[in-house]
Design an enzyme around this catalytic site. Structure first.
Site, PDB file in Angstrom:
ATOM      1  CE  LYS A 183      -2.664   3.387   1.810  1.00  0.00           C
ATOM      2  NZ  LYS A 183      -2.143   4.717   2.239  1.00  0.00           N
ATOM      3  CD  GLU A 186      -2.604   9.248   1.856  1.00  0.00           C
ATOM      4  OE1 GLU A 186      -3.039  10.372   1.567  1.00  0.00           O
ATOM      5  OE2 GLU A 186      -3.022   8.572   2.818  1.00  0.00           O
ATOM      6  N   GLY A 240       5.113   2.680  11.327  1.00  0.00           N
ATOM      7  CA  GLY A 240       4.466   3.978  11.383  1.00  0.00           C
ATOM      8  C   GLY A 240       4.062   4.355  12.793  1.00  0.00           C
ATOM      9  CB  SER A 241       1.674   6.887  13.949  1.00  0.00           C
ATOM     10  OG  SER A 241       0.425   6.497  13.387  1.00  0.00           O
ATOM     11  N   GLY A 245      -0.964   2.008  13.599  1.00  0.00           N
ATOM     12  CA  GLY A 245      -0.644   0.613  13.857  1.00  0.00           C
ATOM     13  C   GLY A 245      -1.716  -0.098  14.656  1.00  0.00           C
ATOM     14  CD  GLU A 264       9.502   0.455  14.123  1.00  0.00           C
ATOM     15  OE1 GLU A 264       9.093   1.439  14.774  1.00  0.00           O
ATOM     16  OE2 GLU A 264      10.237   0.542  13.146  1.00  0.00           O
ATOM     17  CB  CYS A 301      11.295   4.246  14.884  1.00  0.00           C
ATOM     18  SG  CYS A 301      12.524   3.250  14.021  1.00  0.00           S
ATOM     19  CD  GLU A 392       7.440   8.369  18.334  1.00  0.00           C
ATOM     20  OE1 GLU A 392       8.522   8.264  17.740  1.00  0.00           O
ATOM     21  OE2 GLU A 392       6.426   7.685  18.055  1.00  0.00           O
TER      22      GLU A 392
END
Length: 529
Positions: A183, A186, A240-241, A245, A264, A301, A392
């Site tokens: 996917k 963007e 990602g975030s 996630g 992750e 990360c 975070e």
């Protein structure tokens, strides 16, 4: 040449009427090309092709898949400067960083090719039959890892090559024998299309089945959720975030048949700054950590977002030195306007939390998509009382937690959520005094670092890039390094199976020449009749 179309197996199509465009965060302008959003029919076609491809791709030899991965690497390099230029334009990352990331992407593909040729990743285990054993005979039992089926990959925004279309998730899933559907992110659809085209060329050159790889473009979470819920998808890799996630993980649990999700989701990567270390070299540590906090404008990360120390003069001097070092570092371009906006929003929320003191807050640069360094301080009692202080702040910011004594320091560590990394900055004298605290920290993280910085992840055989929830959705898995391949495989046990029908890895004569566990012992020997 960028077409803006979706790549579905060997077909390049664009049936839909919706489209998205990429954004240049340095120039603050949209890039001219449009990228067609995948339709439901295209989603179904990609999954259908992947399912059909799996029937033959799973049977390819390790050597065939190794050559495929190496050919992908060659095709990526053949894209040349246009790939680098496009990735820089879509990410705002400097050319040197992207050039290095391209080589890391290529190196990961070659690493998994080497893993396939060596072969022991399948964890072949053989317990030969013992028909004369008393009181009961033993059947012939053999076990190995086999591929799962079509894997859905969500690329990362902060690594548009190495954690993206041909990154570690895709490379390890293909290596394990699974078709992959990406996917596209963007933020870098043009980069994605160029890499996807390289994979397509490699698949055709290597005689891989139509559908072994597809790439689909979408806007917002709609396409991702559609793919996540599709019954033909058998596993998911995500970087990602935490919000995205957990949305994927929650959607998977609602499927009639849940599947593995290897998400992750970032980390605040605590750093334990012990007193003898700060007393001996606090200024050096401050310089070192100012560079780590702001590396890549803090968009790693493994960014060290949480610093933990005792309340003493050395810590006060360290805080002053770190503030000075950070104030000298210019604001850097962030990956996209959304990330930049949320960075300033999140650090503003942090500054308003009870007990938080702002030591440095660089000028807001959201209008120019630039993130400036920030440093905050809070007393341990307030940190322990507020779970929100563990959220975070994705960008060049850090929070210093000051503890009154050893017991309070240990209480802070006990309170921590799961993390990707934990770092100990210490002298020899610190190690004995704080041994219990160090033990607590190791229980919270996937990688523990001594007298270094957490930024920088080596994609080798020993690396583990994962950690307890909420850092990841599976504490046992890594998204970087050789062990990443086992995420996309499952054990299959063969009992009393006809010898000629056994997989090569389990045959008596060990035709692959791999390490196997035979009657409990690691060996490359053949099974003796």
């Amino acid at each position: 040449m960028i077409t803006g179309k979706n790549i579905i197996g060997f077909a390049v199509v664009a049936e839909g009427t919706e489209a998205i465009r990429a954004y240049d965060p340095v120039s603050n302008v949209q890039l001219p090309e449009t990228f067609a959003v995948a339709t439901t029919a295209e989603v179904n076609l990609a999954v259908s092709k992947a399912a059909t491809a799996f029937k033959t791709y799973r049977l390819t030899t390790p050597e065939q898949r190794a050559v495929f991965l190496e050919t992908i690497a060659t095709e990526i390099l053949a894209l040349g400067d246009p790939l680098l230029e496009r990735t820089v334009a879509e990410s705002g990352l400097p050319l040197g960083r992207i050039t290095g990331e391209r080589m890391r992407t290529v190196s990961q593909l070659r690493l998994f090719a080497s893993i396939l040729r060596e072969g022991s990743w399948v964890e072949a285990v053989i317990d030969p039959a013992q028909p004369d054993r008393t009181p009961l005979p033993r059947a012939d039992i053999r076990k190995m890892l086999v591929p799962l089926g079509p894997v859905l990959v969500f690329p990362a925004s902060n690594f548009p090559l190495a954690f993206s279309t041909a990154g570690g998730d895709t490379a390890s899933a293909l290596a394990a024998g699974n078709p992959v559907i990406v996917k596209a992110h963007e933020s870098h659809p043009g980069t994605n299309e160029l890499i996807a085209t390289a994979i397509l060329k490699a698949a055709q050159q290597c005689g891989m089945p139509d559908g072994v790889f597809s790439s689909l473009t979408g806007a917002g979470p709609a396409l991702g959720q559609q793919l996540v819920k599709h019954p033909g998808i058998r596993a998911i890799g995500f970087t990602g975030s935490f919000k995205a996630g957990t949305a994927i993980f929650d959607a998977v649990t609602q499927r009639p048949e849940p599947i593995p999700v290897y998400a992750e989701m970032g980390s605040i990567n605590p750093v334990l700054l012990l007193p003898a270390k700060l007393a001996a070299s606090g200024a050096t540590v401050a310089k070192q950590y100012a560079q780590s906090i702001t590396l890549g404008t803090g968009q790693f990360c493994t960014n060290p977002g949480l610093l933990i120390a005792l309340a003493d003069e050395a810590t006060a001097q360290f805080a002053a030195a770190l503030q000075q070092e950070l104030s000298a570092i210019a604001a850097g371009t962030m990956l996209n306007p959304g990330i930049c906006y949320h960075y300033y929003e999140n650090r503003e929320q942090l500054s308003r939390r009870k007990g938080v003191e702002t030591l440095l807050a660089g000028d807001a640069g959201a209008a120019q998509t630039k993130g400036s360094p920030a440093l905050y301080r809070v007393h341990a009692k307030d940190f322990i009382a507020s779970d929100e202080l563990q959220q975070e702040v994705f960008g060049p910011a850090a929070l210093l937690v000051v503890c009154q004594d050893d017991a309070q320091l240990q209480a802070v560590l006990t309170q921590l959520h799961g993390q990707l990394t934990g770092t100990i900055m210490a002298e020899t004298a610190d190690l004995q005094r704080f041994s219990d605290a160090i033990t607590v920290l190791t229980e919270k993280v996937g990688r523990v670092i001594f007298n270094n910085v957490p930024t920088g992840v080596e994609p080798g055989y020993a690396m583990h890039h994962g950690g307890p929830f909420p850092a990841t959705t599976d504490i046992r898995s890594t998204s970087v390094g050789a062990s990443a391949i086992v995420r996309f495989a499952r054990p299959l046990c063969y009992q009393d199976w006809p010898p000629h029908l056994l997989p090569e890895a389990l045959k008596d004569d060990n035709p692959l020449g791999i390490w196997r566990r035979l009657d409990g012992q690691l060996t490359k020997d053949a099974v003796r009749s």
